[in-house]
Scaffold this active site. Structure first.
Site, PDB file in Angstrom:
ATOM      1  N   HIS A 170      -5.700  -3.443  -1.997  1.00 26.56           N
ATOM      2  CA  HIS A 170      -5.412  -2.811  -3.316  1.00 26.56           C
ATOM      3  C   HIS A 170      -4.817  -3.449  -4.204  1.00 26.56           C
ATOM      4  O   HIS A 170      -4.192  -2.740  -5.402  1.00 26.56           O
ATOM      5  CB  HIS A 170      -3.716  -2.111  -3.076  1.00 26.56           C
ATOM      6  CG  HIS A 170      -3.918  -1.364  -1.635  1.00 26.56           C
ATOM      7  ND1 HIS A 170      -4.034  -0.060  -1.887  1.00 26.56           N
ATOM      8  CD2 HIS A 170      -3.893  -1.534   0.077  1.00 26.56           C
ATOM      9  CE1 HIS A 170      -4.687   0.615  -0.718  1.00 26.56           C
ATOM     10  NE2 HIS A 170      -4.414  -0.505   0.620  1.00 26.56           N
ATOM     11  N   LYS A 227     -12.745  -0.141  -1.000  1.00 29.64           N
ATOM     12  CA  LYS A 227     -11.608   0.394  -2.140  1.00 29.64           C
ATOM     13  C   LYS A 227     -12.310   0.299  -3.720  1.00 29.64           C
ATOM     14  O   LYS A 227     -12.706   1.106  -4.131  1.00 29.64           O
ATOM     15  CB  LYS A 227     -10.007   0.128  -1.728  1.00 29.64           C
ATOM     16  CG  LYS A 227      -9.240   0.444  -0.854  1.00 29.64           C
ATOM     17  CD  LYS A 227      -7.672  -0.110  -0.522  1.00 29.64           C
ATOM     18  CE  LYS A 227      -7.158   0.244   0.918  1.00 29.64           C
ATOM     19  NZ  LYS A 227      -8.378  -0.431   1.636  1.00 29.64           N
ATOM     20  N   SER A 246       0.738  -1.520  -0.107  1.00 27.06           N
ATOM     21  CA  SER A 246       0.004   0.373   0.162  1.00 27.06           C
ATOM     22  C   SER A 246       1.045   1.283   0.486  1.00 27.06           C
ATOM     23  O   SER A 246       0.345   2.194  -0.671  1.00 27.06           O
ATOM     24  CB  SER A 246      -0.997   0.124   0.586  1.00 27.06           C
ATOM     25  OG  SER A 246      -0.204   0.378   2.607  1.00 27.06           O
TER      26      SER A 246
END
Length: 391
Positions: free
Chosen positions: A211, A242, A183
């Site tokens: 991610h 996300k 990240s």
């Protein structure tokens, strides 16, 4: 007896930064999470979001949340284990499992809680868990919550991973846990080598793809798909906060492991389920991604465009192929000063300071979303170049 609260009243870095006008946290948004935001009364270009696909403002996703509020109300008021399971939770788990090409998915209330719940359930007394040193904090806390022994290997150092594997007794179970996309640095785990070593030593593999989902792999299926290793990774973990524009987290695995976690994970059993609106928006975002895999290509293209622009501005970046582009700033003072200048000039980025980095390796983390435009990136990169470009 010493006052427990004594530490709370001592001078701190946070209070010092506030006094000096350099405090970089808790800036308040007054608009949607989008490429351009209003933050504390001023327009800023958002280069500090994990909204990689830009779906927080997608009309289909927003409408799904509204419909869920109207149908189910505001909350579930209990855990999945008891009264908090909606039919829609099961629908989300089934569709996500099919998308990720795993037998089963278990949804958790947050991404952080997912790592707590998975690792603490799977890694028992006498077992070992081996972590990349740059893994997310939630992985470390999951290891602490388990009764197993944690070992760490130097970041992306496969020789050191093998040394740690050699410390595990033959009678012990072992789980290797790694971020898929790291990240802070934006680099991708060396998953083929990790899988090879896991097979050699009889360990299992878990990938935190918070991610990676929506960013890598076929249609955004993540890190394992990126490497063609979907059948070789035992557990995927990810978030809805996300790329899927909502709130919550998940574990994808075989049926037997999923069923074990459902009945043994304390963070899962004793937490309220994700709200109807969060569930509905995650499901709508997943369906939108499946219909529009070109979003992943657009994200990749825009990230490369930004990277090229930063190089032209002679800004020193950490090279990667993901939407996370860190900018070198080295010291705490340089980092905070640069973050303030960029913020005042209309670009929001994230300062990364110790303990997230070594003291002399601080950075500014920029991240990109598929709904940005080239003109917006040009504007932001020009501002960054004026602050950080090597003259």
């Amino acid at each position: 007896m010493m006052d427990l609260f004594e530490k709370c009243f001592k001078p701190s870095l946070a209070s010092e930064l506030k006094e000096n006008g350099l405090y970089p946290y808790f800036h308040a948004l007054e608009s949607r999470q989008a490429p351009e935001v209003i933050m504390e009364g001023k327009r800023r270009i958002m280069l500090g979001s994990n909204n990689y696909l830009g779906l927080t403002t997608c009309p289909e996703v927003v409408e799904a949340g509204i419909r869920a509020f109207e149908q189910y109300g505001t909350g579930c008021s209990g855990s999945r284990f008891l009264n908090g399971t909606l039919e829609m939770h099961l629908e989300l788990e089934d569709e996500l499992a099919r998308f990720l090409r795993k037998e089963a998915v278990v949804c958790f209330s947050t991404g952080f809680q997912s790592n707590l719940g998975i690792i603490s359930a799977i890694v028992g007394r006498g077992d070992y868990v081996i972590c990349d040193k740059e893994n997310h904090a939630s992985i470390y806390d999951g290891c602490k919550l388990s009764y197993g022994k944690m070992l760490r290997f130097d970041h992306a150092d496969m020789a050191d991973l093998e040394r740690q594997l050699q410390k595990v007794p033959e009678t012990a179970g072992c789980l290797i846990v790694t971020d898929g996309v790291f990240s802070m640095g934006g680099d991708i785990a060396k998953l083929p080598e990790i899988v090879r070593l896991a097979k050699q030593y009889g360990a299992r593999v878990m990938v935190d793809d918070a991610h990676g989902l929506g960013v890598l792999g076929e249609g955004g299926r993540g890190t394992a798909s990126h490497f063609g290793l979907e059948d070789e990774v035992d557990i995927y973990m990810g978030t809805f906060s996300k790329s899927l524009a909502s709130l919550g987290g998940y574990m994808a695995s075989c049926n037997e492991v999923a069923e074990y976690v459902r009945h043994n994970s304390r963070p899962f059993i004793f937490s309220a389920s994700i709200t109807p609106a969060s569930c509905a928006t995650a499901l709508a975002a997943l369906r939108y991604l499946e219909k529009h895999p070109e979003l992943v290509d657009r994200l990749r293209s825009l990230s490369a465009y930004a990277r090229d622009g930063l190089r032209r501005e002679r800004v020193k970046i950490i090279e990667s192929t993901t939407p996370i582009i860190p900018l070198y700033t080295y010291t705490v003072e340089n980092t905070l000063t640069a973050a303030r200048k960029l913020y005042d000039a209309g670009v929001y980025v994230n300062p990364v300071l110790p303990p997230a980095t070594p003291p002399a390796e601080c950075l500014l983390r920029t991240s990109y979303m598929a709904t940005l435009t080239e003109p917006l990136i040009d504007e932001a990169v020009g501002i960054i170049g004026s602050v950080l470009g090597e003259k």
